[in-house]
Design a protein around this motif. Structure first.
Motif, mmCIF file in Angstrom:
data_model
loop_
_atom_site.group_PDB
_atom_site.id
_atom_site.type_symbol
_atom_site.label_atom_id
_atom_site.label_comp_id
_atom_site.label_asym_id
_atom_site.label_seq_id
_atom_site.Cartn_x
_atom_site.Cartn_y
_atom_site.Cartn_z
ATOM 1 N N THR A 247 6.533 -12.970 -13.935
ATOM 2 C CA THR A 247 7.353 -12.696 -12.745
ATOM 3 C C THR A 247 7.016 -11.340 -12.152
ATOM 4 O O THR A 247 6.814 -11.205 -10.937
ATOM 5 N N PHE A 248 6.960 -10.323 -12.995
ATOM 6 C CA PHE A 248 6.697 -8.967 -12.499
ATOM 7 C C PHE A 248 5.288 -8.825 -11.954
ATOM 8 O O PHE A 248 5.063 -8.100 -10.981
ATOM 9 N N SER A 249 4.315 -9.501 -12.561
ATOM 10 C CA SER A 249 2.933 -9.453 -12.059
ATOM 11 C C SER A 249 2.867 -9.969 -10.635
ATOM 12 O O SER A 249 2.194 -9.390 -9.774
ATOM 13 N N SER A 250 3.583 -11.049 -10.397
ATOM 14 C CA SER A 250 3.626 -11.643 -9.053
ATOM 15 C C SER A 250 4.278 -10.694 -8.053
ATOM 16 O O SER A 250 3.798 -10.521 -6.930
ATOM 17 N N ILE A 251 5.368 -10.053 -8.471
ATOM 18 C CA ILE A 251 6.078 -9.112 -7.600
ATOM 19 C C ILE A 251 5.171 -7.935 -7.248
ATOM 20 O O ILE A 251 5.063 -7.515 -6.091
ATOM 21 N N VAL A 252 4.501 -7.384 -8.260
ATOM 22 C CA VAL A 252 3.629 -6.221 -8.069
ATOM 23 C C VAL A 252 2.460 -6.559 -7.143
ATOM 24 O O VAL A 252 2.116 -5.778 -6.248
ATOM 25 N N LYS A 253 1.835 -7.730 -7.343
ATOM 26 C CA LYS A 253 0.706 -8.127 -6.495
ATOM 27 C C LYS A 253 1.132 -8.240 -5.037
ATOM 28 O O LYS A 253 0.414 -7.843 -4.126
ATOM 29 N N LYS B 12 4.720 2.313 -8.206
ATOM 30 C CA LYS B 12 4.824 3.447 -9.145
ATOM 31 C C LYS B 12 6.289 3.720 -9.499
ATOM 32 O O LYS B 12 6.616 4.016 -10.660
ATOM 33 N N ILE B 13 7.177 3.603 -8.529
ATOM 34 C CA ILE B 13 8.606 3.810 -8.797
ATOM 35 C C ILE B 13 9.117 2.755 -9.771
ATOM 36 O O ILE B 13 9.838 3.059 -10.728
ATOM 37 N N ILE B 14 8.710 1.486 -9.536
ATOM 38 C CA ILE B 14 9.129 0.404 -10.440
ATOM 39 C C ILE B 14 8.614 0.679 -11.850
ATOM 40 O O ILE B 14 9.336 0.520 -12.836
ATOM 41 N N LYS C 95 10.596 3.542 -13.520
ATOM 42 C CA LYS C 95 11.945 3.104 -13.912
ATOM 43 C C LYS C 95 11.877 2.208 -15.152
ATOM 44 O O LYS C 95 12.740 2.261 -16.025
ATOM 45 N N MET C 96 10.821 1.392 -15.216
ATOM 46 C CA MET C 96 10.635 0.512 -16.363
ATOM 47 C C MET C 96 10.373 1.340 -17.624
ATOM 48 O O MET C 96 10.941 1.073 -18.698
ATOM 49 N N VAL C 97 9.531 2.366 -17.502
ATOM 50 C CA VAL C 97 9.235 3.249 -18.636
ATOM 51 C C VAL C 97 10.503 3.938 -19.115
ATOM 52 O O VAL C 97 10.769 4.033 -20.315
ATOM 53 N N SER C 98 11.296 4.420 -18.163
ATOM 54 C CA SER C 98 12.555 5.093 -18.500
ATOM 55 C C SER C 98 13.505 4.145 -19.225
ATOM 56 O O SER C 98 14.160 4.525 -20.202
ATOM 57 N N MET C 99 13.571 2.912 -18.773
ATOM 58 C CA MET C 99 14.443 1.914 -19.383
ATOM 59 C C MET C 99 14.008 1.601 -20.820
ATOM 60 O O MET C 99 14.831 1.356 -21.703
ATOM 61 N N LEU C 100 12.693 1.652 -21.063
ATOM 62 C CA LEU C 100 12.163 1.348 -22.395
ATOM 63 C C LEU C 100 12.229 2.547 -23.350
ATOM 64 O O LEU C 100 12.024 2.391 -24.548
#
Length: 472
Positions: free
Chosen positions: A8-14, A76-78, A81-86
């Motif tokens: 899902t995220f790969s599709s969003i990023v592309k 980059k923002i996404i 935020k993902m890194v921070s969440m992890l």
């Protein structure tokens, strides 16, 4: 590993990274997709809300809307935020010096993989130069002590056990034993239950008080999602966790536990179990996992796996062989076997930029297996000099490998092309430099064969172009 979420995220990023302009409507639509993806991944609702609100707030600022590359800036923002969440960055074990004892208390419910995780951690510590001792304090589960002893024998780590049900006594005596025998790290495998109960918690509190551990680690099944987070909260409230080990991470398609734990409990994920083998145990790097989830691969981990598998001295020999055009079929066979040692094809694909969405089970892996069988059916003399393999030998090799003469011919032609390509690459400094530049690595920082000193300064934003380079 996190296949559904990654897809899902790969599709969003592309979709978003290719946009030359970003509007508030684009941002809201994308964030709504992200929100649904996280909820479907069984991420805690509070975590999802925090992620969504902070992403919208930052993405709608002038930094994105007026950026030269707004799509990439938004991605980059996404990612951030993902890194921070992890968990922001990897956390190391807080062990004392080798001249004293460091106690690690291993906790968890029955079935989470606590005993297996204990031996995997012991094996890692042994490899790092520590002298671990595993302590069998699980006197509840049938055969738990025997399992730990067998695992200890397998990795060459001693196990302390006693014929008693008094776990406090076992733990105390284990520390004395470790002091006398020079063991600097003591891993206590405690008993679990099918669910948290007062008796189990009382016992664990007493063991903790008696041993004064430097680390109190919860071993949790990542596939239980939100349940793993709730279990972590319960253990932390009564025992004060210092970290979490997530098992069965390779089988977790959603990622709810990994994405919720740090925010909800405040406790870092230290390690992840990625398979059944002893070596299938990785340090948890939030930034690398975020990169995998967003479909950008994880080249650093891939290189580390290669370094662990390939001996630097052997790599230097191989490089010299390529330069002298002495690469043989025997070398090719050894390369196949080295790749196998690095892990499953699925795990390797997940680390390659642009390849994370590919299902290895749907790939035709028979070609590699066929080639390996053909080479194994050759004599050592034939592997070292393929030019002696004439028509009669090809028939014999085909029969011995269960393939056809056409398959043998195809392998030999492919080998010739591979040999030629390797010779060109090994002698073409410009080509090597272009490959390094695509990874954001300064070629001058790489010291000799196997030297990977430049990886620390890798520009992760360039990884998306790597697959294009490799296809040229």
């Amino acid at each position: 590993m996190l296949e559904k979420l990654t897809g899902t995220f790969s599709s969003i990023v592309k979709t978003i990274s290719g946009k030359s302009t970003i509007t508030e409507k684009n941002i809201e639509e994308t964030v709504e997709q992200i929100k649904m993806a996280l909820l479907e991944a069984d991420v805690n609702l509070r975590v999802v809300r925090r992620f969504v609100n902070s992403t919208i707030e930052e993405a709608k600022g002038e930094k994105v809307l007026k950026s030269v590359n707004p799509g990439q800036q938004f991605v980059k923002i996404i990612n951030d935020k993902m890194v921070s969440m992890l968990g922001d960055s990897k956390q190391d074990l807080r062990l004392k010096g080798p001249d004293t004892q460091s106690v690690i208390l291993m906790l968890g419910l029955q079935g989470a993989g606590k005993t297996t995780a204990t031996h995997k951690l012991a094996a890692r510590l042994l490899k790092e130069g520590r002298k671990p001792l595993m302590v069998a304090c699980d006197v509840v589960r049938p055969a738990a002590i025997e399992q730990l002893c067998q695992l200890g024998e397998k990795i060459g780590v001693p196990v302390y056990k006693e014929d008693t049900k008094d776990t406090i006594k076992i733990a105390k005596n284990a520390i004395s034993f470790a002091r006398k025998n020079g063991n600097d790290t003591i891993l206590i495998d405690t008993a679990g239950r099918l669910q948290i109960d007062e008796e189990m918690m009382d016992e664990l509190v007493k063991i903790k008080k008696a041993t004064d551990p430097v680390e109190v680690l919860l071993v949790a099944d990542s596939m239980t999602g939100q349940n793993a987070v709730d279990i972590a909260k319960s253990f932390d409230e009564q025992l004060g966790l210092t970290g979490v080990i997530l098992t069965k991470f390779d089988s977790d398609a959603r990622g709810g536990a990994a994405l919720s734990l740090k925010t909800i409990t405040g406790k870092p994920i230290l390690f992840i179990g990625t398979g059944e083998k002893t070596e299938d145990f990785e340090i948890f790097h939030p930034e690398r996992i975020a990169s995998r989830i967003l479909g950008m691969g994880d080249i650093v981990s891939l290189v580390e796996k290669a370094q662990e598998t390939v001996d630097a001295e052997e790599a230097l020999k191989m490089q010299k062989k390529m330069q002298r055009n002495e690469f043989t079929l025997q070398d090719m066979l050894e390369q196949f076997q080295s790749v196998k040692k690095m892990g499953s094809m699925q795990s390797l694909l997940e680390m390659m930029p642009g390849m994370s969405g590919i299902d290895a089970s749907q790939m035709d892996m028979s070609g590699m297996k066929r080639q390996e069988a053909i080479i194994q059916s050759m004599t050592y003399k034939e592997r070292m000099n393929h030019l002696i393999i004439g028509p009669s030998r090809r028939k014999r090799i085909a029969k011995g490998s269960g393939t056809s003469v056409a398959d043998v011919n195809k392998l030999l032609k492919q080998f010739e092309k591979t040999k030629l390509m390797m010779k060109k690459v090994s002698r073409n400094k410009g080509m090597q430099g272009r490959m390094m530049n695509q990874l954001g690595i300064d070629p001058s920082s790489l010291g000799g064969a196997g030297g990977m000193g430049g990886l620390g300064g890798m520009d992760m934003s360039k990884l998306g172009d790597l697959s294009k380079l490799l296809r040229r």
